[in-house]
Design a protein around this motif. Structure first.
Motif, short mmCIF file in Angstrom:
data_model
loop_
_atom_site.label_atom_id
_atom_site.label_comp_id
_atom_site.label_asym_id
_atom_site.label_seq_id
_atom_site.Cartn_x
_atom_site.Cartn_y
_atom_site.Cartn_z
N ALA A 46 41.07 45.67 41.44
CA ALA A 46 41.73 44.40 41.72
C ALA A 46 41.02 43.22 41.09
CB ALA A 46 41.84 44.20 43.23
N ASP A 47 39.78 43.42 40.64
CA ASP A 47 39.04 42.33 40.02
C ASP A 47 39.32 42.20 38.52
OD1 ASP A 47 37.64 41.73 42.45
OD2 ASP A 47 36.37 43.48 42.08
N LEU A 48 39.96 43.21 37.94
CA LEU A 48 40.18 43.22 36.50
C LEU A 48 41.40 42.37 36.14
CD1 LEU A 48 39.59 47.01 35.76
CD2 LEU A 48 37.95 45.12 35.59
N ALA A 49 41.28 41.59 35.07
CA ALA A 49 42.40 40.76 34.62
C ALA A 49 43.54 41.65 34.15
CB ALA A 49 41.93 39.85 33.48
N GLY A 50 44.76 41.32 34.55
CA GLY A 50 45.93 42.04 34.12
C GLY A 50 46.14 43.37 34.81
N HIS A 51 45.48 43.59 35.96
CA HIS A 51 45.65 44.87 36.65
C HIS A 51 47.08 45.02 37.16
CE1 HIS A 51 44.75 42.11 40.01
NE2 HIS A 51 45.59 42.88 40.68
N LEU A 52 47.56 46.28 37.27
CA LEU A 52 48.90 46.55 37.74
C LEU A 52 49.02 46.33 39.24
CD1 LEU A 52 49.64 49.85 35.75
CD2 LEU A 52 50.47 47.53 35.24
N ASP A 53 50.19 45.86 39.69
CA ASP A 53 50.45 45.75 41.13
C ASP A 53 50.53 47.14 41.73
OD1 ASP A 53 50.51 43.03 40.92
OD2 ASP A 53 52.70 42.91 40.75
N ASN A 54 50.27 47.23 43.04
CA ASN A 54 50.29 48.56 43.67
C ASN A 54 51.68 49.01 44.07
OD1 ASN A 54 50.86 47.21 46.13
ND2 ASN A 54 48.65 47.00 46.57
N GLY A 55 52.64 48.10 44.07
CA GLY A 55 54.00 48.49 44.40
C GLY A 55 54.26 48.71 45.87
N ASN A 56 53.24 48.49 46.72
CA ASN A 56 53.40 48.72 48.16
C ASN A 56 53.73 47.45 48.93
OD1 ASN A 56 52.73 51.44 47.86
ND2 ASN A 56 50.51 50.97 47.99
N GLY A 57 53.77 46.34 48.20
CA GLY A 57 54.03 45.08 48.88
C GLY A 57 52.81 44.56 49.63
N ILE A 58 51.65 45.16 49.36
CA ILE A 58 50.41 44.75 50.03
C ILE A 58 49.55 44.01 49.04
CG2 ILE A 58 48.34 45.57 51.22
CD1 ILE A 58 49.91 48.04 52.03
N GLU A 59 49.07 42.86 49.41
CA GLU A 59 48.25 42.05 48.52
C GLU A 59 46.94 42.75 48.22
OE1 GLU A 59 46.23 37.59 48.38
OE2 GLU A 59 47.64 38.14 49.97
N GLU A 60 46.62 42.82 46.90
CA GLU A 60 45.36 43.47 46.52
C GLU A 60 44.19 42.60 46.99
OE1 GLU A 60 47.67 42.55 44.35
OE2 GLU A 60 48.40 44.27 43.20
N GLN A 61 43.10 43.26 47.36
CA GLN A 61 41.91 42.56 47.84
C GLN A 61 40.90 42.45 46.72
OE1 GLN A 61 41.62 41.19 50.95
NE2 GLN A 61 43.76 41.79 51.14
N SER A 62 40.55 41.23 46.37
CA SER A 62 39.53 41.02 45.35
C SER A 62 38.15 41.30 45.92
CB SER A 62 39.60 39.56 44.87
OG SER A 62 38.46 39.24 44.09
N GLY A 63 37.21 41.53 45.03
CA GLY A 63 35.83 41.78 45.48
C GLY A 63 35.15 40.53 45.97
N VAL A 64 35.74 39.37 45.72
CA VAL A 64 35.13 38.12 46.18
C VAL A 64 35.51 37.90 47.63
CG1 VAL A 64 34.97 35.64 45.82
CG2 VAL A 64 35.28 37.16 43.86
N VAL A 65 34.54 37.92 48.50
CA VAL A 65 34.79 37.81 49.94
C VAL A 65 34.11 36.57 50.48
CG1 VAL A 65 34.52 38.94 52.17
CG2 VAL A 65 34.91 40.32 50.12
N GLY A 66 34.84 35.76 51.24
CA GLY A 66 34.26 34.58 51.84
C GLY A 66 33.29 34.94 52.94
N GLU A 67 32.38 34.05 53.23
CA GLU A 67 31.37 34.30 54.27
C GLU A 67 31.99 34.15 55.65
OE1 GLU A 67 27.05 32.51 55.69
OE2 GLU A 67 27.76 32.17 53.64
N ALA A 68 31.94 35.24 56.45
CA ALA A 68 32.54 35.23 57.79
C ALA A 68 31.52 34.72 58.81
CB ALA A 68 32.99 36.64 58.17
N ALA A 69 32.04 34.13 59.88
CA ALA A 69 31.15 33.66 60.95
C ALA A 69 30.47 34.84 61.61
CB ALA A 69 31.98 32.89 61.98
N GLU A 70 29.19 34.68 61.91
CA GLU A 70 28.44 35.78 62.52
C GLU A 70 28.88 36.00 63.96
OE1 GLU A 70 23.88 36.81 63.77
OE2 GLU A 70 24.22 35.87 61.82
N ARG A 71 29.09 37.25 64.30
CA ARG A 71 29.48 37.64 65.65
C ARG A 71 28.26 38.20 66.37
NH1 ARG A 71 33.63 41.98 63.73
NH2 ARG A 71 31.67 42.50 62.69
#
Length: 425
Positions: free
Chosen positions: A375-400
């Protein structure tokens, strides 16, 4: 010999239980008075009055004698002078002045049973099991526990220096500022969707009602799949509150019973059908700072097979103290009974053993860079499942809470496993 006659009268009253007007007489026939020992006692008093290097008034000598009788029984019995009596009453109502530590006595030193959450002691890093060896550079070896507590209490905002020993380590010092200790005995939150957390820091008069409110609040409008009841570093408190908290998770059966010499010390407490905890999967966390009333709750839920007990061995205080007011603003805090879990276990000096032993540890997150994904590669194919691909860039979550607390993390994992098992049945 007037003083000797006064002393004999005082000793007779104490030994016959006359000042304990609010307690029932023991069922057995009292033994004859030890007259030889009473004569020795009276002689010692007279020798001190006439030969001690400085004059000491009779009232001080007699109060010291009373204090010595109580302190010689066990670490939890004590003679409460007016200030100490008021302090005890304040602590069970939820507000008092001091450092925020529950203490006992061991080998002549003052031992920390548990620090109370969000107090000067907890913020300074004081831990259950620490030995206090000096208070403001004054050695505590041989000091009574009530005297030590009085030294640690004081005007709000004033500082105090404690010297402590942890395990086999070297002594270390902490400096604290005294504060008004307002103990919120129950707090709660959601750890994850469907998984709740209730922390009981101390069993006060209203803790049972607070736990029920917390349960109802966590379950409001959502399915509660599991619950962690955290009793770590809970030094105990009011017996009736412990019964009410255990009752919140039980439909029926015995919770705890007590046995002592006084007829009214033999009590049995049974669960009622008023059970807001229903059959929610439950994990109870305990450690070496879980004592007295906290052990009653853990022992009842363990014997009734209502919860999984996780953590480390509890403190092992299986005795019941009764506060017996005297007629001069003073009181006796006297050990009057031992308590037993539903299966007849006395945990005195032994403690509750967890079903699953999990030592204290702290979780740290691995901060290694995450590798590239499709999902991080430019021009990657959609998965066709209607589910948004998850990039490797993840925001910092609040600590639990479970992100850094290993024992809590393991409790949550166990609850999820129990839910999977239940779903497959």
């Amino acid at each position: 010999m007037t003083a000797v006659r006064i002393l004999f009268a005082s000793c007779l009253c104490l030994l016959l239980g006359m000042p304990l007007a609010h307690a029932q007489e023991p069922a057995e026939v009292p033994a004859p008075l030890p007259l030889d020992e009473l004569r020795t006692f009276a002689e010692v008093l007279e020798r001190i009055r006439t030969a001690y290097v400085e004059p000491v008034d009779d009232a001080t000598l007699l109060e010291n004698a009373i204090r010595g009788m109580l302190e010689g029984l066990d670490p939890h019995s004590a003679y409460l002078e007016p200030e100490a009596f008021r302090g005890l009453q304040d602590s069970t109502s939820g507000q008092f002045g001091g450092l925020g530590i529950e203490v006992g006595q061991e080998d002549g030193f003052i031992k920390v049973i548990s620090p109370i959450d969000d107090t000067p002691a907890a913020r300074a890093g004081i831990e259950a099991g620490d030995l206090i060896i000096k208070i403001d550079d004054q050695p505590v070896k041989g000091m009574s526990i009530m005297d030590a507590v009085e030294k640690m209490r004081g005007e709000v905002g004033t500082s105090i220096r404690l010297t402590l020993v942890r395990g086999t380590g070297s002594p270390f010092e902490v400096e604290l500022n005294r504060a008004v200790i307002k103990v919120a005995s129950v707090r709660s939150e959601m750890l994850e969707d469907g998984y709740g957390y209730i922390r009981v820091t101390q069993f006060q008069n209203n803790s049972g009602d607070e736990v029920r409110r917390a349960l109802n609040s966590l379950a409001e409008g959502k399915e509660l799949k599991g619950l962690v009841l955290d009793l770590r570093n809970n030094p105990g408190g009011v017996l009736q509150s412990a019964v009410e908290v255990a009752d919140a998770f039980l439909d029926d059966g015995l919770i705890v019973y007590t046995k002592g010499r006084l007829p009214n010390s033999e009590l049995r407490f049974n669960a009622t059908s008023n059970n807001p905890g229903r059959d929610i999967p439950l994990v109870v966390l305990i450690n070496g700072g879980s004592a007295s009333a906290a052990e009653i709750v853990a022992g009842a839920l363990q014997d009734q097979e209502r919860a999984v007990i996780m953590g480390t061995d509890s403190f092992g205080k299986g005795s019941v103290q009764t506060v017996l007011p005297l007629n001069n603003d003073r009181a006796l805090k006297l050990t009057t009974a031992l308590y037993y879990t539903p299966d007849g276990r006395s945990i005195q000096a032994q403690g509750i053993e967890p079903d699953i032993r999990v030592e204290r540890a702290r979780l740290t997150q691995d901060v290694e860079e995450r590798g590239l994904r499709e999902a991080d590669l430019a021009g990657h194919l959609d998965n066709g499942n209607g589910i948004e691909e998850q990039s490797g860039v993840v925001g910092e979550a609040a600590e639990r809470p479970q992100d850094s607390d290993y024992q809590l993390n393991q409790a949550l994992i166990l609850l999820k496993g129990l839910n999977i098992t239940r779903a497959k049945k």
